[in-house]
Motif scaffolding. Structure first.
Motif: not given
Length: 624
Positions: A581-596
């Motif tokens: 969550p923005a106020d108390h970050p617990r996770y950093a995430v990257a998502v990728l959808i390829q070849n669309v």
């Protein structure tokens, strides 16, 4: 003259008599040696049969067992290979099933025996709720022990089925525990990888084990993923097998019958404890499938230490049935592709560090730069906007102008400092290995294809928005967010925390560490804080506004990279990176959808939202 001749005959005969005696002596000595050898041989055989058959246990050799090996028909229930576990100790590989194990019996049966066998088979088929005839035909055709399978996989029996089958007390149909290495589906399959035969690597990489006989050319070893990188610690000390001993008529031998053999060692095989959360991993993979993500990746890192909580890749593949000619088994989370506008995070960081602009400086966007044929995705232009607004709206013109002030050398320099163009996965010392990479096949990516392009104005503005030659992996992108959350310190994500003995005693722990190539902060804490605020503005008023309905308050950056598909048609890579969550970050995430294919809706924001909702619902935190 006659007497002289007789004398000569006597003198000639005397030497011949001595030669005869010598010959007899030689024959006697030879016979004596032969008898001695035979006596020693018999004594040796006696010692082997009496003393060694009772002993040899200290050397792990059972001569009684070996004396009947020609009448033994066995099956491997557990290869003895070490397994992978998640951060809570839940098994990722090596699920133990109760399976139906079928053994061949004598070929010639009386009518009474045939009738009894058919009745027994029918009883088992009824318990399994399958037709009796296929099972009967399968058993009659057995040449060696087999496990009953469904859809190509060992069929797991329920507790009730086990009890009913065991109650029958059948000689050639038994219930046995079987260790299935991969699940269906296998969570984190492309991270874990697969095992298979690889004679070339056996002789090249494991020469000592090969020469000692511990590995054969046909041995299965790790060929991809963690199975490959952790191969030295996954090799077991022996398989668990079950055998049915029969006589010449293929009848069970009295006193032997069914025998299970397994190494009795409290320390091996070793256990590889990953940093993954298997529950979150499976839920995230399910969300990817629900959204119809055919090609792409998701990386979730622990904001506190950069440990890999989840790493998902699509398309899915079955590690039990590998066809490298037709299946994409590579882990896309560590493969570098065009990042598009998420790279503007790097451009903004470099510009702020070098003081070529300030967050509040305003720029004019009328849809095109006026040179190099460079345009904004908003053809009408964004009008006048600040650097922060340009980040939130992902304006190409703003970042092209900033890059022109910065220069190509500085842009590449900061990209490297922030953990791009270098592998970021955990690398360091491990037992017996001086430079050990936890992740298999991680790509370092690139910023420029050649040094000359750093001086090219057209290449510079394209690079500033993550196009042209720029390549970034989802792991690097997620770690970039962790770097900002750690005020510019670049960490090195682990995916394995430690290795344990079979009895859970610690064998080795991989320490959390910073990236070797970046000893100091990549950027100042104030710059990192500003960029995190920029990411918050993306959700508040920019390209990520749909995330405002997520379970957590989120922040991040979107990206769309133009590319050419294999069929020659235009396509795109869709990205979103961020934290929550923005106020108390617990996770950093990257998502990728390829070849669309170009023109299709961008699902990356939706996927990011789904992933964050999974994390929010995990019970580890709640929406404030």
């Amino acid at each position: 003259m006659d007497s002289d001749s007789g004398k000569d005959r006597i003198e000639r005969a005397t030497p011949m008599g001595e030669e005869g005696k010598l010959k007899k002596n030689r024959i006697f000595i030879a016979l004596l040696l032969i008898v001695s050898v035979l006596l020693l041989w018999n004594a040796r055989l006696f010692w082997i049969q009496v003393a060694a058959s009772r002993s040899f246990a200290g050397r792990g050799i059972d001569l009684v067992e070996n004396s009947v090996v020609q009448r033994e028909k066995g099956i491997v229930l557990d290869s003895g290979r070490g397994d992978f576990y998640d951060r809570s100790g839940l098994s990722l590989t090596g699920t133990t099933l109760q399976v139906l194990t079928l053994f061949p019996m004598k070929e010639e049966l009386s009518d009474e025996e045939k009738s009894r066998r058919r009745k027994e088979t029918a009883q088992v088929a009824q318990i399994l709720n399958i037709p009796a005839q296929p099972l009967h035909d399968f058993i009659n055709g057995l040449k060696s022990p087999q496990i009953w399978k469904r859809d190509g996989r060992p069929a797991a029996l329920t507790d009730a089925e086990v009890q009913r089958i065991e109650a029958l007390g059948l000689a050639n149909i038994r219930v046995m525990p079987y260790k299935l290495r991969y699940g269906a589906p296998q969570a984190a399959g492309q991270v874990i990888g697969y095992i298979g035969q690889n004679p070339e690597r056996v002789t090249r990489q494991f020469t000592d084990q090969f020469h000692k006989g511990e590995l054969q050319l046909t041995s299965k070893i790790g060929n991809a993923g963690l199975e490959k990188t952790f191969e030295p610690w996954l090799q077991g000390i022996g398989a668990r097998t079950v055998s049915l001993f029969t006589d010449a008529a293929k009848r069970p031998l009295g006193g032997l019958d069914l025998r299970e053999v397994a190494p009795n060692n409290p320390y091996y095989p070793l256990k590889v404890m990953t940093t993954l959360d298997s529950v979150l991993q499976s839920r995230i993979e399910a969300r990817m499938d629900q959204l119809g993500i055919s090609q792409g990746a998701v990386v979730v890192l622990d904001a506190g230490n950069a440990d890999t909580v989840a790493m998902a890749s699509r398309p899915y593949f079955d590690p039990e049935h590998i066809d490298l000619q037709h299946e994409d088994w590579s882990n896309r989370a560590v493969k570098a592709v065009a990042p598009g506008s998420i790279f503007k995070t790097v451009t903004a960081a470099a510009a702020l560090e070098e003081h070529v602009t300030e967050p509040g400086e305003t720029f004019e966007c009328d849809g095109e730069l006026g040179e190099y044929g460079f345009t904004c995705w908003n053809k009408e232009g964004h009008g006048r906007l600040t650097l922060e607004e340009g980040f939130a709206q992902s304006c190409n013109i703003v970042f092209a102008k900033v890059a022109q002030r910065l220069g190509g050398d500085k842009l590449e320099q900061y990209a490297r400092k922030l953990g791009l163009e270098v592998p970021v996965g955990w690398t360091g010392d491990a037992p017996g290995v001086s430079v050990f990479h936890q992740l298999d096949g991680e790509e370092k990516g690139q910023i420029y294809h050649s040094d000359a392009l750093k001086k090219d104005g057209g290449a510079l503005v394209q690079t500033a928005i993550g196009q042209r030659d720029v390549l970034v992996s989802p792991l690097q992108a997620a770690n970039l967010v962790v770097t900002l959350l750690h005020q510019g310190k670049v960490l090195s994500p682990r995916i394995v925390d430690e290795i344990r003995f079979r009895n859970d005693r610690l064998y080795y722990k991989f320490p959390a560490q910073r990236l070797d190539t970046v000893k100091e902060r990549a950027i100042k804490p104030a710059t990192a804080k500003t960029l995190l605020e920029f990411m918050g503005e993306v959700v508040d008023s920019g390209t990520g506004q749909s995330l405002r309905s997520a379970k957590w308050e989120l922040a991040g950056k979107s990206g769309t990279a133009q590319m050419t598909l294999k069929n020659g048609h235009p396509g795109e890579n869709h990205w979103f990176i961020g934290y929550g969550p923005a106020d108390h970050p617990r996770y950093a995430v990257a998502v990728l959808i390829q070849n669309v294919p170009e023109g299709q809706p961008n699902k990356s924001v939706s996927l990011f939202k789904e992933v964050m909702n999974v994390l929010a619902g995990s019970g580890q935190a709640a929406k404030s």
